[in-house]
Write an enzyme that holds these catalytic residues in place. Sequence first.
Site, PDB file in Angstrom:
ATOM      1  N   CYS A 269       0.789  -1.240   0.000  1.00 48.51           N
ATOM      2  CA  CYS A 269       0.000   0.000   0.000  1.00 48.51           C
ATOM      3  C   CYS A 269       0.814   1.280   0.000  1.00 48.51           C
ATOM      4  CB  CYS A 269      -0.948  -0.023   1.190  1.00 48.51           C
ATOM      5  SG  CYS A 269      -1.959  -1.503   1.196  1.00 48.51           S
TER       6      CYS A 269
HETATM    7  C1  UGA Z   1      -1.426   0.336   5.535  1.00 48.46           C
HETATM    8  C2  UGA Z   1      -2.279   1.258   6.415  1.00 48.46           C
HETATM    9  O1  UGA Z   1      -1.762   1.264   7.760  1.00 48.46           O
HETATM   10  C3  UGA Z   1      -3.752   0.815   6.434  1.00 48.46           C
HETATM   11  O2  UGA Z   1      -4.533   1.731   7.188  1.00 48.46           O
HETATM   12  C4  UGA Z   1      -4.267   0.750   4.993  1.00 48.46           C
HETATM   13  O3  UGA Z   1      -5.604   0.286   4.941  1.00 48.46           O
HETATM   14  C5  UGA Z   1      -3.391  -0.197   4.177  1.00 48.46           C
HETATM   15  O4  UGA Z   1      -2.023   0.280   4.215  1.00 48.46           O
HETATM   16  C6  UGA Z   1      -3.910  -0.215   2.760  1.00 48.46           C
HETATM   17  O5  UGA Z   1      -3.841   0.807   2.087  1.00 48.46           O
HETATM   18  O6  UGA Z   1      -4.494  -1.225   2.358  1.00 48.46           O
HETATM   19  P1  UGA Z   1      -0.305  -2.080   5.841  1.00 48.46           P
HETATM   20  O7  UGA Z   1       0.471  -1.714   4.617  1.00 48.46           O
HETATM   21  O8  UGA Z   1      -1.000  -3.384   5.887  1.00 48.46           O
HETATM   22  O9  UGA Z   1      -1.447  -0.967   6.119  1.00 48.46           O
HETATM   23  O10 UGA Z   1       0.672  -2.063   7.098  1.00 48.46           O
HETATM   24  P2  UGA Z   1       1.203  -0.960   8.123  1.00 48.46           P
HETATM   25  O11 UGA Z   1       1.019  -1.477   9.486  1.00 48.46           O
HETATM   26  O12 UGA Z   1       0.675   0.370   7.851  1.00 48.46           O
HETATM   27  O13 UGA Z   1       2.778  -0.981   7.820  1.00 48.46           O
HETATM   28  C7  UGA Z   1       3.303  -0.587   6.570  1.00 48.46           C
HETATM   29  C8  UGA Z   1       4.816  -0.541   6.624  1.00 48.46           C
HETATM   30  O14 UGA Z   1       5.250   0.542   7.450  1.00 48.46           O
HETATM   31  C9  UGA Z   1       5.468  -1.797   7.202  1.00 48.46           C
HETATM   32  O15 UGA Z   1       6.610  -2.129   6.454  1.00 48.46           O
HETATM   33  C10 UGA Z   1       5.853  -1.387   8.604  1.00 48.46           C
HETATM   34  O16 UGA Z   1       6.954  -2.096   9.107  1.00 48.46           O
HETATM   35  C11 UGA Z   1       6.210   0.079   8.389  1.00 48.46           C
HETATM   36  N1  UGA Z   1       6.107   0.893   9.614  1.00 48.46           N
HETATM   37  C12 UGA Z   1       4.909   1.064  10.221  1.00 48.46           C
HETATM   38  C13 UGA Z   1       7.246   1.519  10.121  1.00 48.46           C
HETATM   39  O17 UGA Z   1       8.359   1.390   9.559  1.00 48.46           O
HETATM   40  N2  UGA Z   1       7.130   2.299  11.232  1.00 48.46           N
HETATM   41  C14 UGA Z   1       5.935   2.486  11.865  1.00 48.46           C
HETATM   42  O18 UGA Z   1       5.898   3.239  12.882  1.00 48.46           O
HETATM   43  C15 UGA Z   1       4.799   1.858  11.361  1.00 48.46           C
END
Ligand code: UGA
Length: 442
Positions: A269
Amino acid sequence: MKDIKITMIGMGYVGLVTGAAFAKHGFDTTCTTRTPEKAENLNKGITPFYEPGLDELVKEGVDSGLFHGSTDNKSCVKKGDITFICVGTPSLPDGGIDLSHVKKTACDIGEALADLDRYHVVVAKSTIIPSTTDSLILPLLEEKSKKKVGKDFGLCMNPEFLREGAALHDSLYPDRIVVGGYDQRSIDTVMNVYSGFDCPKFECDLRTAEMIKYAANCLLATKITFANELANICEFFGVDVYEMMKGVGLDFRINPAFLNAGVGFGGSCFPKDVNAITAVAKSKGYQPRIMNAILEVNETQPLRIIELAENKVQGVKNKRIALLGLSFKPDTDDVRFTRALPIAEALIEKGAEVVAYDPKAIDNFKELTDKPITYAASAKDALRDADICVIQSDWDEFKALKPQDFKELMKTPIIIDGRRTYDPMQMIQEGITYLGIGWKNP
Ligand code: UGA
């Protein structure tokens, strides 16, 4: 059972998880896919990917007779009252989005609507650039059905905010529901489906709903990237970015979520959505600066791991590196845009031997790269005789490892942590060299 029948077109995360949540709320729900095996499996209660708790929720839905799989979009639309478009919108080489699945789906739905003599609402749930619903989906629906939006059928855009790994919780207990509509009747019909969901609900027009999704994902990607940029600066001063962000996040205007620094964001995403909004802005003659910077920082951030290995512990050449975590984050087997790939490739490029492990994502990762990587059967197996352990995602299995495990199993107990999995004080006191992005590295 409720008297609204729902069709979800698409059996990826959004379609399957949201469909299972609708079935749990008592709606007769059918998920469609083009892959017969997936549909047959769903009817047996078997899910096509790993997501914590999903197996049980799907089985519950199938056993209750409310959740079904099918390959026949048109007949499902005809039987139903509301159809959600949940098909993929992958990236094109120029960063824009590929709308071919959306187009095909809109045509199928339009053809089905042609035979319907009752009101039906079509809802776009896939992430799509503003104006796609009214300028692409709507004309296709009208052309194929020979019917009129607002009179014969309704049209909405209802973005999905679920996170992989926490998708069940997010779809059963969403923190907000956004429904953009062509008209109030369309919005009311969709909001009726969500009447059992207890959270703030926001009504708007179609384009605003489409943009809300991009804005939310781009802002979250910005928060992460900001934390990563500050992490890189914090290191010069020996300041611990994780401690610092606890203080920053206390400001109610900022809040502490998504300020965890590390090797950057991956997944299907954030990279896709930031790229897509950048590409569309450029196509309109506007050069986005913040979005470009986000993509740039995220590209180089995983390589900070290699930099730490080179500058702090005699490099990686001819060293055995245990790489823990291959999925883009814990609790999923999804490897799309995982930061493990650039890390593994850079390690191999620098002459390291990589022994990788992930609790769920090894098979998917093998399809991403044919680089000479050895795959271990467990985290402990990967650590055996390793010179350095690199952590790319903080699965519970890795969190459960004790300092003793690293000391006993590894040749030299050196951890370079891309996610701040452990308490640095504890690790250092136990005699482990614990390096990471955004804190004082010895
Ligand atoms: C993300 C959004 O959080 C959702 O709200 C959205 O619905 C989704 O995309 C989508 O568009 O379908 P997702 O990609 O499943 O969800 O996962 P996240 O938890 O957001 O993490 C994304 C990436 O960011 C991961 O690689 C995670 O490790 C990284 N991340 C997350 C960080 O490096 N630091 C953080 O503080 C949080």
